[in-house]
Design a protein around this motif. Structure first.
Motif, PDB file in Angstrom:
ATOM      1  N   LYS A  99      -3.978   1.132  -2.727  1.00 35.32           N
ATOM      2  CA  LYS A  99      -3.560  -0.262  -2.891  1.00 35.32           C
ATOM      3  C   LYS A  99      -2.957  -0.477  -4.275  1.00 35.32           C
ATOM      4  O   LYS A  99      -3.539  -0.078  -5.281  1.00 35.32           O
ATOM      5  CB  LYS A  99      -4.749  -1.201  -2.709  1.00 35.32           C
ATOM      6  CG  LYS A  99      -5.398  -1.142  -1.335  1.00 35.32           C
ATOM      7  CD  LYS A  99      -6.561  -2.110  -1.250  1.00 35.32           C
ATOM      8  CE  LYS A  99      -7.239  -2.054   0.104  1.00 35.32           C
ATOM      9  NZ  LYS A  99      -8.394  -2.977   0.180  1.00 35.32           N
TER      10      LYS A  99
ATOM     11  N   ARG B 179       0.254   5.095   1.595  1.00 33.24           N
ATOM     12  CA  ARG B 179      -0.650   5.777   2.527  1.00 33.24           C
ATOM     13  C   ARG B 179      -0.376   7.278   2.550  1.00 33.24           C
ATOM     14  O   ARG B 179       0.775   7.719   2.432  1.00 33.24           O
ATOM     15  CB  ARG B 179      -0.515   5.200   3.945  1.00 33.24           C
ATOM     16  CG  ARG B 179      -0.997   3.757   4.042  1.00 33.24           C
ATOM     17  CD  ARG B 179      -0.851   3.193   5.446  1.00 33.24           C
ATOM     18  NE  ARG B 179      -1.307   1.801   5.511  1.00 33.24           N
ATOM     19  CZ  ARG B 179      -2.536   1.421   5.849  1.00 33.24           C
ATOM     20  NH1 ARG B 179      -3.429   2.340   6.201  1.00 33.24           N
ATOM     21  NH2 ARG B 179      -2.873   0.152   5.868  1.00 33.24           N
TER      22      ARG B 179
ATOM     23  N   VAL C 121      -5.684   5.193   2.033  1.00 36.34           N
ATOM     24  CA  VAL C 121      -4.941   3.979   1.698  1.00 36.34           C
ATOM     25  C   VAL C 121      -5.038   3.766   0.194  1.00 36.34           C
ATOM     26  O   VAL C 121      -6.142   3.696  -0.356  1.00 36.34           O
ATOM     27  CB  VAL C 121      -5.476   2.745   2.453  1.00 36.34           C
ATOM     28  CG1 VAL C 121      -4.681   1.511   2.076  1.00 36.34           C
ATOM     29  CG2 VAL C 121      -5.429   2.985   3.950  1.00 36.34           C
TER      30      VAL C 121
ATOM     31  N   THR D 211       0.827  -1.203   0.000  1.00 35.40           N
ATOM     32  CA  THR D 211       0.000   0.000   0.000  1.00 35.40           C
ATOM     33  C   THR D 211       0.861   1.253   0.000  1.00 35.40           C
ATOM     34  O   THR D 211       2.032   1.233   0.395  1.00 35.40           O
ATOM     35  CB  THR D 211      -0.929   0.040   1.227  1.00 35.40           C
ATOM     36  OG1 THR D 211      -0.112   0.094   2.419  1.00 35.40           O
ATOM     37  CG2 THR D 211      -1.815  -1.185   1.273  1.00 35.40           C
TER      38      THR D 211
ATOM     39  N   CYS E  68      -4.492  -6.994  -3.996  1.00 35.45           N
ATOM     40  CA  CYS E  68      -3.404  -6.404  -3.201  1.00 35.45           C
ATOM     41  C   CYS E  68      -2.968  -7.427  -2.165  1.00 35.45           C
ATOM     42  O   CYS E  68      -3.649  -7.660  -1.175  1.00 35.45           O
ATOM     43  CB  CYS E  68      -3.868  -5.107  -2.530  1.00 35.45           C
ATOM     44  SG  CYS E  68      -2.611  -4.323  -1.496  1.00 35.45           S
TER      45      CYS E  68
END
Length: 735
Positions: free
Chosen positions: A356, A334, A354, A332, A364
């Motif tokens: 992915k 962020r 988030v 991920t 993911c």
């Protein structure tokens, strides 16, 4: 009867009807002939001799003393017989001279093999072997001569190539010298490539993996594989080139990325653990704030507030002072906000979005070691012009792009076949207010330029550079602030004798313009700050090379190049010698000596400084508790004074402590009547100290105004100020 027969035979031979040999009869001198023997048979028992048969026309003549042939005994007996032929003559096979003499030497006759062909004798075989050997020798000589000529040609070609390379190197040196001596025209300084001069800083002992400069180009932070971050201030540096602060965010974790905020007040430090840390520009011992670690037992990364595995990269928002992004092995990217409400007992920051990254199955899964075929982002960047794009380079060679939106889920664009190996770095080419071109670097030894307005595998890249060996997983690239040049590094391949280089291309026509030789140092990280216009390269040996031009660059390296360090005072120079001298017969010096072996020299220096200062605690005299105290003249005087004072105060010991505290306090009940020590000084002055303070009229009015309730923000008793200290709480007045 016999005479008549002989005459008849002679007539038959002379008539031509005789089918035998047409040769004349041999002479009577006994020479060996091939004629018919006369009757009576006077031949010897050892066999008769005969001359070789006549040769064919055109055959070479033999010597008169040529070889003779012996015939077996049965053949010799048959020679004495007369063969008569009447009627049609039959063909008679004769032995011609075309057969070599050596072929009939085996037992006096011709030797035939099983197939009926003729086998040659020893002489013929010897002659043939000699002829073959001579031909082979000639052939070997010819081959040696040809190979020698080829070797000479190759040597000449190699020498010509070396000479051409030497001339090219000399031409490059001349060009560099011309560039160094060339003075740009006024206003054209930025168009000159700032690589004419170089200065080197030894920042770390291991490879440099992260570099960051503040927006003003005043301070630089360098991180390495050892986990330390060193802070440099160009304005305060000298030729010693030493950092003013060293910070280790977390032990045994390499530094992955360093990024400054747009104001330069703080910086983001990303290490290989699961926390990102925020430090101030002065390099505080503890971070200002850090991010939370997510729940590693949650399968969906959307339902946890932080990264669950090691971080791989990070970058501060180009415009927003409170936002930044990080990438991790959990798959991920962020987005964080420094104003978010802290969580947990440590009050750390949670993520607000988030992003992915997806594999080919659009799942993911992250890049954990326990998940085979996992995909994770290795780097993440913002688009510099508008920050509307977030790009992540992934471990499978793909480039995944996210557009700015209120809610992030899956990537908006995926270049699945961008590279065939891990992507090491991504950068943008900014020209004015546009950043439509994106540059990617990968471990597949390529670098590609993409157009962000048409990102697709079908259209492919705008430009591809191949044969650029990538020697490190953090190998980066950089683009000049004006968007005119691209720079990246190459590493020598294994088992090769080449050197590492830094290559620079133009972004207009992607033409190669410069190559900088780095020897065995592999260039890893790059930076090209706008305020300095200097190319800064971090290498695998821990060195930082700063390239600049006296005409096109400003500040940065120009601050400390040629700046001598201040001469230290004699006291400092004496203290900074090889070390203190210890008396190994003294117990105290022995303790100090062993303390130096444990790295406590700083402690010893502080103790020496404390002992050398003027305000020191006097040595106490020996008493019942301190029987091992040292003795000196000053100690004796102090002991005498305290003893006399104790006698005046009617104390039992010189320490001034009475065993019975209540009894000692009662003795001071009539202290005014017994001014033995200093009371007689104040007999004529009933008020020795004046504690009164003159207050001005303005202070009096201000103190009157400060009485009562009033607003702490505007200073008024009645106001409409709002208390924003609690986020999301109901508005209330501060008064």
């Amino acid at each position: 009867m016999g005479d008549s027969d002989e005459e008849e035979m002679k007539e038959m031979r002379s008539s031509g009807r005789y089918g035998g040999s047409t040769r004349k009869p041999a002479a009577d001198d006994g020479d060996d002939t091939m004629g018919v023997a006369t009757g009576g048979g006077s031949s010897s028992s050892s066999g008769r001799r005969f001359a070789p048969p006549p040769r064919k026309k055109g055959a070479a003549a033999e010597d008169e003393d040529g070889p003779t042939y012996e015939v077996e005994e049965p053949a010799a007996d048959m020679l004495g017989m007369g063969f008569l032929s009447f009627g049609k003559k039959e063909d008679v096979k004769t032995i011609g001279m075309e057969v070599h003499d050596a072929t009939i030497r085996n037992k006096g006759g011709l030797v035939l093999d099983k197939k009926g062909s003729i086998q040659f004798g020893r002489k013929v075989r010897d002659a043939a072997a000699l002829a073959g050997a001579s031909s082979r020798a000639d052939k070997a000589e010819e081959e040696a001569r040809v190979s020698a000529e080829v070797a000479k040609q190759r040597e000449a070609a190699t020498l010509a190539a070396e000479q051409s390379a030497r001339r090219a190197a000399l031409q490059d040196e001349e060009d560099d010298a011309q560039e160094e001596d060339e003075v740009p025209l006024p206003g054209k300084e930025r168009e000159m490539l700032p690589v004419t001069h170089e200065v080197t800083l030894q920042a770390h002992e291991k490879c440099i993996t992260a570099m960051g400069l503040d927006p003003k180009g005043v301070r630089m932070v360098v991180g390495g594989m050892g986990g330390e971050c060193k802070f440099y201030d160009f304005q305060g540096m000298t030729e010693e080139k030493k950092p003013f602060r060293e910070v280790e965010p977390v032990a045994d974790h390499m530094v992955q990325a360093i990024s400054w905020s747009n104001t330069g007040g703080c910086l983001l430090v990303v290490c290989s653990d699961s926390h990102a840390r925020i430090y101030d520009r002065d390099g505080s011992a503890k971070p200002i704030q850090s991010t939370v670690k997510g729940d590693m037992y949650v399968r969906d990364m959307q339902h946890t507030k932080g990264h669950t595995q090691s971080l791989t990269g990070g970058m501060w928002h180009p415009f927003a002072n409170e936002n930044w992004i990080t990438s991790s092995l959990d798959g991920t990217i962020r987005i964080w906000d420094i104003n978010a409400a802290p969580v947990g007992m440590d009050q750390v920051l949670p993520s607000v979005h988030v992003l992915k990254t997806m594999d080919r199955r659009n799942v993911c899964v992250g890049g954990a070691s326990g998940r085979a075929g996992g995909l994770h982002p290795t780097c993440c960047v913002y688009s510099p012009s508008d920050a509307k794009l977030i790009v992540g380079g992934c471990s499978d060679g793909s480039i995944q792009v996210f557009f700015e939106k209120a809610r992030y889920m899956k990537p908006d664009r995926i270049l699945r076949d961008a590279h065939t190996a891990l992507v090491t770095d991504v950068a943008f080419i900014q020209k004015g207010t546009q950043s439509n071109l994106m540059v990617t670097r990968s471990r597949d030894h390529t670098m590609k330029v993409w157009d962000t307005r048409m990102l697709s595998d079908a259209k492919g890249p705008v430009k591809t550079w191949e044969d650029l060996p990538c020697g490190h997983e953090k190998s980066g690239l950089c683009v000049s602030p004006c968007g005119q040049w691209i720079a990246t590094g190459t590493a020598p391949e294994k088992a090769s004798m080449g050197n590492s280089t830094v290559k620079i291309w133009e972004t207009k026509d992607f033409k190669h313009v410069k190559t900088l030789d780095f020897g065995k140092k592999v260039p890893v990280k790059f930076a090209w700050p706008k305020e300095l216009n200097q190319l800064i390269v971090g290498t695998s040996t821990g060195e930082v090379s700063m390239f600049y031009s006296p005409y096109a660059s400003k500040r940065g390296a120009l601050h400390f190049v040629g700046k001598k360090a201040k001469v230290k005072a004699e006291i400092d120079m004496g203290r900074s010698g090889p070390g203190p001298i210890f008396n190994m017969t003294d117990s105290e010096d022995i303790k100090k000596f062993y303390a130096t072996g444990h790295g406590d020299m700083s402690k010893i220096r502080r103790a020496e400084t404390r002992a050398a200062q003027k305000t020191i605690t006097p040595i106490r005299p020996p008493d019942a508790k301190n029987t091992m105290a040292a003795t000196s003249d000053s100690m004796a005087f102090a002991a005498m004074v305290m003893k006399s004072g104790a006698k005046i105060l009617n104390l039992q010991n010189a320490s001034g402590q009475e065993k019975d505290s209540q009894k000692a306090l009662h003795k001071y009940a009539d202290a005014d009547k017994n001014p033995d020590l200093v009371g007689h000084v104040y007999k004529d002055n009933p008020q020795p100290l004046d504690w009164s303070v003159d207050v001005s009229e303005g202070d009096k009015r201000m103190s009157a105004k400060m009485q009562g309730s009033f607003c702490r923000k505007c200073g008024q008793k009645v106001c409409r100020c709002i208390d924003y200290s609690v986020w999301g709480a109901k508005r209330k007045k501060t008064s």
